[in-house]
Design an enzyme around this catalytic site. Structure first.
Site, mmCIF file in Angstrom:
data_model
loop_
_atom_site.group_PDB
_atom_site.id
_atom_site.type_symbol
_atom_site.label_atom_id
_atom_site.label_comp_id
_atom_site.label_asym_id
_atom_site.label_seq_id
_atom_site.Cartn_x
_atom_site.Cartn_y
_atom_site.Cartn_z
ATOM 1 N N ARG A 39 0.861 -1.193 0.000
ATOM 2 C CA ARG A 39 0.000 0.000 0.000
ATOM 3 C C ARG A 39 0.892 1.236 0.000
ATOM 4 N NH1 ARG A 39 -3.926 1.230 4.934
ATOM 5 N NH2 ARG A 39 -2.100 2.277 5.783
ATOM 6 N N SER A 108 -11.738 -3.269 4.448
ATOM 7 C CA SER A 108 -11.694 -2.486 5.689
ATOM 8 C C SER A 108 -13.106 -2.223 6.186
ATOM 9 C CB SER A 108 -10.988 -1.150 5.440
ATOM 10 O OG SER A 108 -9.649 -1.348 5.047
ATOM 11 N N LYS A 137 -2.090 6.776 7.525
ATOM 12 C CA LYS A 137 -3.043 7.014 6.455
ATOM 13 C C LYS A 137 -3.581 8.429 6.603
ATOM 14 C CE LYS A 137 -6.637 4.203 4.284
ATOM 15 N NZ LYS A 137 -7.673 3.221 4.534
#
Length: 211
Positions: A39, A108, A137
């Protein structure tokens, strides 16, 4: 779950302290990480593809499942083991049509209704979090806290991984809430000794699982 896991590690270039990402992830695997996700939000598609190819090769060498975040095309291009989706990404059932029955699909979740919907739609596992505040994030939702971990433990019969701000000093609280799989980013990939830190997390989780 097609292949169970206990310590899920996600890449995070901003935390590597000058180390090469392949070195960091290999050290995490050697310390006990048994599933890896790519990611990186600030990379071009080509950069992500190059990283995915290299990580696919590394994880295959250690027989560790490799997951790509969001990008189904890249997951397909490198024959990744699966994909992880957010609530605003391609719907899970559509992703399944593209990837087929044998790939891992995670999603998620931030509320019990989302977790129950993920189970109904055939997710292989769900992400539960962020449990605590996290800087991994930029667009993260508010922390869901340990209460949500307990809710999923009690009401959703499927594999889940607790994620978000989990460190060695608070992992016991998450495990006591019922989690048996933990996802870590900065606390491992940003550690001075990645392998030793991953091993410490792995030991804590395995102890809670009675292994």
């Amino acid at each position: 779950m097609k292949q169970d896991f206990h310590l899920y590690v996600i890449t995070g270039e901003q935390f590597y302290q000058g180390k090469d990402y392949l070195q960091v992830i290999e050290e995490a695997i050697l310390g006990g990480a048994d599933i890896v996700q790519l990611r990186e939000k600030d990379k071009s598609k080509k950069e992500l593809l190059d990283m995915a190819k290299a990580l696919r090769s590394l994880t295959a060498r250690y027989n560790v499942p490799f997951i790509v975040n969001d990008h189904i095309d890249i997951a397909l291009a490198v024959d990744a083991d699966g994909i992880h989706l957010g609530q605003d990404d391609l719907p899970l059932q559509e992703a399944r049509k593209i990837l087929g029955p044998d790939k891992i699909i995670g999603i998620s979740t931030h509320a019990l209704e989302e977790a129950q919907e993920a189970k109904k739609n055939g997710a292989d596992y769900i992400g539960v979090g962020p449990v605590f505040e996290t800087k991994s994030k930029a667009d993260v939702v508010d922390p869901v806290g340990l209460d949500y971990v307990q809710q999923v433990t009690e009401h959703v019969d499927m594999p889940y991984v607790a994620i978000g701000g989990i460190k060695l000093h608070n992992v016991q609280d998450v495990l006591k809430a019922g989690a048996r799989r933990i996802c870590v980013i900065s606390a491992i990939v940003g550690a001075e000794d990645v392998k030793a830190t991953a091993a410490a997390f792995s030991q804590e989780i395995k102890r809670a699982r009675g292994e």
